[in-house]
Design a protein around this motif. Structure first.
Motif, PDB file in Angstrom:
ATOM      1  N   GLY A 103       0.816  -1.208   0.000  1.00 19.33           N
ATOM      2  CA  GLY A 103       0.000   0.000   0.000  1.00 19.33           C
ATOM      3  C   GLY A 103       0.852   1.261   0.000  1.00 19.33           C
ATOM      4  N   ARG A 104       0.365   2.294  -0.669  1.00 21.13           N
ATOM      5  CA  ARG A 104       1.112   3.542  -0.763  1.00 21.13           C
ATOM      6  C   ARG A 104       1.244   4.220   0.597  1.00 21.13           C
ATOM      7  NH1 ARG A 104       0.282   6.025  -6.673  1.00 21.13           N
ATOM      8  NH2 ARG A 104       1.572   7.654  -5.784  1.00 21.13           N
TER       9      ARG A 104
ATOM     10  N   ASP B 252      -0.095  -0.573  13.228  1.00 21.09           N
ATOM     11  CA  ASP B 252      -0.380   0.648  12.471  1.00 21.09           C
ATOM     12  C   ASP B 252      -1.123   0.398  11.165  1.00 21.09           C
ATOM     13  OD1 ASP B 252       1.045   1.930  14.440  1.00 21.09           O
ATOM     14  OD2 ASP B 252       2.846   2.236  13.234  1.00 21.09           O
ATOM     15  N   VAL B 253      -1.967   1.364  10.821  1.00 19.01           N
ATOM     16  CA  VAL B 253      -2.502   1.492   9.463  1.00 19.01           C
ATOM     17  C   VAL B 253      -1.991   2.833   8.930  1.00 19.01           C
ATOM     18  CG1 VAL B 253      -4.549   1.747   8.016  1.00 19.01           C
ATOM     19  CG2 VAL B 253      -4.548   0.113   9.909  1.00 19.01           C
ATOM     20  N   ALA B 254      -1.331   2.801   7.791  1.00 16.48           N
ATOM     21  CA  ALA B 254      -0.736   4.015   7.222  1.00 16.48           C
ATOM     22  C   ALA B 254      -1.489   4.429   5.973  1.00 16.48           C
ATOM     23  CB  ALA B 254       0.736   3.777   6.890  1.00 16.48           C
ATOM     24  N   LEU B 255      -1.599   5.753   5.782  1.00 15.48           N
ATOM     25  CA  LEU B 255      -2.317   6.295   4.626  1.00 15.48           C
ATOM     26  C   LEU B 255      -1.513   7.418   3.995  1.00 15.48           C
ATOM     27  CD1 LEU B 255      -4.564   5.744   7.087  1.00 15.48           C
ATOM     28  CD2 LEU B 255      -6.109   6.450   5.302  1.00 15.48           C
ATOM     29  N   ARG B 256      -1.664   7.545   2.709  1.00 15.93           N
ATOM     30  CA  ARG B 256      -1.126   8.670   1.954  1.00 15.93           C
ATOM     31  C   ARG B 256      -2.288   9.617   1.693  1.00 15.93           C
ATOM     32  NH1 ARG B 256       0.518   9.205  -4.196  1.00 15.93           N
ATOM     33  NH2 ARG B 256       2.319  10.560  -4.047  1.00 15.93           N
ATOM     34  N   CYS B 257      -2.145  10.863   2.109  1.00 17.41           N
ATOM     35  CA  CYS B 257      -3.274  11.787   2.052  1.00 17.41           C
ATOM     36  C   CYS B 257      -2.968  13.002   1.179  1.00 17.41           C
ATOM     37  CB  CYS B 257      -3.631  12.268   3.458  1.00 17.41           C
ATOM     38  SG  CYS B 257      -3.878  10.941   4.645  1.00 17.41           S
ATOM     39  N   ASN B 258      -4.014  13.581   0.629  1.00 15.92           N
ATOM     40  CA  ASN B 258      -3.935  14.836  -0.122  1.00 15.92           C
ATOM     41  C   ASN B 258      -4.754  15.912   0.584  1.00 15.92           C
ATOM     42  OD1 ASN B 258      -2.637  13.429  -2.144  1.00 15.92           O
ATOM     43  ND2 ASN B 258      -3.970  14.150  -3.790  1.00 15.92           N
TER      44      ASN B 258
ATOM     45  N   ALA C 147      -6.773  -3.642   7.143  1.00 14.25           N
ATOM     46  CA  ALA C 147      -6.448  -2.348   6.535  1.00 14.25           C
ATOM     47  C   ALA C 147      -7.048  -2.186   5.139  1.00 14.25           C
ATOM     48  CB  ALA C 147      -4.933  -2.172   6.462  1.00 14.25           C
ATOM     49  N   MET C 148      -7.873  -3.122   4.728  1.00 18.60           N
ATOM     50  CA  MET C 148      -8.436  -3.083   3.372  1.00 18.60           C
ATOM     51  C   MET C 148      -9.681  -2.194   3.334  1.00 18.60           C
ATOM     52  SD  MET C 148      -7.790  -7.028   2.146  1.00 18.60           S
ATOM     53  CE  MET C 148      -8.347  -6.739   0.464  1.00 18.60           C
ATOM     54  N   VAL C 149      -9.423  -0.913   3.098  1.00 16.20           N
ATOM     55  CA  VAL C 149     -10.473   0.106   3.054  1.00 16.20           C
ATOM     56  C   VAL C 149     -10.348   0.883   1.753  1.00 16.20           C
ATOM     57  CG1 VAL C 149     -11.374   2.194   4.188  1.00 16.20           C
ATOM     58  CG2 VAL C 149     -10.532   0.280   5.573  1.00 16.20           C
TER      59      VAL C 149
ATOM     60  N   PHE D 222      -4.637   2.874   1.986  1.00 18.33           N
ATOM     61  CA  PHE D 222      -4.714   2.218   3.307  1.00 18.33           C
ATOM     62  C   PHE D 222      -3.839   0.959   3.294  1.00 18.33           C
ATOM     63  CE2 PHE D 222      -8.506   4.753   3.214  1.00 18.33           C
ATOM     64  CZ  PHE D 222      -8.857   5.000   4.534  1.00 18.33           C
ATOM     65  N   SER D 223      -2.961   0.810   4.273  1.00 18.69           N
ATOM     66  CA  SER D 223      -2.096  -0.370   4.269  1.00 18.69           C
ATOM     67  C   SER D 223      -1.473  -0.626   5.634  1.00 18.69           C
ATOM     68  CB  SER D 223      -0.996  -0.232   3.208  1.00 18.69           C
ATOM     69  OG  SER D 223      -0.353   1.022   3.300  1.00 18.69           O
ATOM     70  N   ALA D 224      -1.185  -1.904   5.871  1.00 18.70           N
ATOM     71  CA  ALA D 224      -0.468  -2.343   7.067  1.00 18.70           C
ATOM     72  C   ALA D 224       0.901  -2.864   6.641  1.00 18.70           C
ATOM     73  CB  ALA D 224      -1.264  -3.425   7.786  1.00 18.70           C
ATOM     74  N   MET D 225       1.785  -3.046   7.609  1.00 17.54           N
ATOM     75  CA  MET D 225       3.157  -3.483   7.308  1.00 17.54           C
ATOM     76  C   MET D 225       3.182  -4.905   6.735  1.00 17.54           C
ATOM     77  SD  MET D 225       5.765  -1.442   7.749  1.00 17.54           S
ATOM     78  CE  MET D 225       7.188  -2.325   8.340  1.00 17.54           C
ATOM     79  N   PRO D 226       3.849  -5.099   5.586  1.00 17.85           N
ATOM     80  CA  PRO D 226       3.955  -6.440   4.985  1.00 17.85           C
ATOM     81  C   PRO D 226       5.282  -7.114   5.361  1.00 17.85           C
ATOM     82  CG  PRO D 226       4.713  -4.816   3.429  1.00 17.85           C
ATOM     83  CD  PRO D 226       4.411  -4.061   4.719  1.00 17.85           C
TER      84      PRO D 226
END
Length: 400
Positions: free
Chosen positions: A82-83, A99-105, A171-173, A227-231
């Motif tokens: 995930g980005r 954690d759930v991490a997101l890239r935001c604008n 984290a699949m949103v 939306f992504s979690a650590m792989p």
């Protein structure tokens, strides 16, 4: 093919340049690469192995994450990162399994409609101000810690730190970015039953952020992406036996390389500053990745002249890279971003590999049409690293 058993170490130096989104389509008969005046790139192409690569699969348009994973030899269909994770790592957030991490604008919302998905590409200084304000006002939501960090221009990173370990399914949103102006923002919706809690926290964060930003003229809304979690993923050194580092201005690309275990060297500026860093650290690494972003940015903006000029600017600095006396130099892109589409595309990407062990003299310039004539043909992106290792004499013979 797993080439790990064939890898051998030596002292060769590899420079790997990504001109992000370099591939294009014709405008008035010429692509951006064909329109650019770039004598150094064209001369280098004549002495190199050239071809085109397919980032993911025929007809598939890649995001930046899959595009980079492919050229680094990681199957993007197997390692779907995930980005948000990449962005968080890139801006220096140490991620945890909770954690759930997101890239935001930052974006502009008028009467419920997104009129600018990038808030006019606000200056980074404004981004820092707004992200600081959000951090002060939103520290926690329903027991979930909120971590925010600014990126470049309109981008920032959000990490939601839960009190328990988060799986990739949780984290699949869905993204809230509608992908085009003139549409309503999407809602964050769970794609799995397990993702319901993350979706609810995300919706509450959007509502609270909108309240904080309501008086801003341009950046009065936020869009959540990736939306992504650590792989779990093998490191670049484990895979190839290379001590590697990256030089990239934008956080997401530093994040990609950090995820692969490369050292991400801090840099501010653009091509000139990146090459200055390259010259300083060149002796310390086997493999150095240098990323040029603005070719992609101009492509996404539909700015044909801007993309052409950025290519020409890189060409002007290319002799400084060549002066380092590399053993292998790769110049390519992670995907194509034609100005006529104002978006990433599925088109094969020009590729150049320079070493003493190539045929060469099969093309006259570094362009899409010329690379089609090159000795490499059209290859999967995941094959590039095997060719890089072979040309650096880092692969033993296979079989007796």
């Amino acid at each position: 093919m797993d080439i790990s058993s064939l890898i051998q170490k030596n002292n060769t130096k590899i420079i790997f340049v990504i001109l992000d989104g370099i591939g294009g389509l014709p405008v008035n008969g010429k692509t951006e690469l064909e329109a650019a005046i770039k004598p150094n790139l064209d001369a280098l192409a004549r002495d190199s192995a050239c071809g085109l690569h397919i980032p993911v699969a025929l007809g598939i348009t890649p995001g930046s994450g899959p595009g980079h994973f492919g050229v680094f030899g990681y199957d993007p269909l197997k390692y779907e990162i995930g980005r948000g994770v990449l962005e968080a790592l890139g801006v220096g957030i140490e991620l945890e399994k909770t954690d759930v991490a997101l890239r935001c604008n930052y974006a502009t919302l008028k009467n419920g409609i997104i009129t600018d998905r990038r808030a006019g590409r606000i200056p980074t200084e404004k981004n820092i101000e707004l992200t600081g304000k959000l951090s002060e006002e939103i520290k926690e939501i329903d027991g979930v810690k909120i971590i925010l960090k600014p990126g470049k221009e309109h981008r920032f990173c959000l990490v939601m730190r839960f009190p328990k370990k988060i799986s990739e399914k949780e984290a699949m949103v869905t993204d809230t970015d509608p992908q085009k102006e003139g549409k309503e923002p999407s809602e964050p919706l769970p794609l799995t039953e397990e993702a319901d809690e993350v979706a609810k926290i995300s919706k509450k964060f959007i509502e609270r952020a909108q309240e904080v930003l309501k008086n801003e003229e341009k950046a009065n809304y936020i869009l959540l992406r990736g939306f992504s979690a650590m792989p779990d993923i093998p490191s670049f050194e484990q895979k190839y036996g290379l001590k590697a580092c990256s030089i990239a201005v934008y956080p997401m690309y530093r994040g990609i390389t950090k995820l692969l275990g490369m050292e991400a060297v801090p840099v501010e500026g653009d091509i000139k500053e990146e090459i200055e860093i390259l010259k300083k650290i060149y002796i310390d690494y086997d493999f150095i990745f240098l990323h040029v972003k603005k070719t992609d940015s101009f492509g996404e903006d539909g700015n044909f002249e801007g993309k052409v000029k950025k290519i020409e600017e890189f060409d002007m600095y290319l002799p400084e890279i060549l002066s380092l006396k590399h053993d292998v130099l790769v110049i390519t892109g992670d995907h194509s971003t034609p100005c006529v589409l104002k978006a990433h595309s599925w088109h094969p990407v020009p590729l150049l590999i320079n070493s003493p062990y190539v045929l060469g003299r099969t093309v006259n310039a570094f362009t899409e049409r010329e690379c089609l004539k090159g000795e490499l043909g059209i290859i999967p992106a995941t094959s590039i690293m095997s060719l890089v290792l072979a040309n650096s004499l880092r692969l033993r013979k296979f079989g007796a």
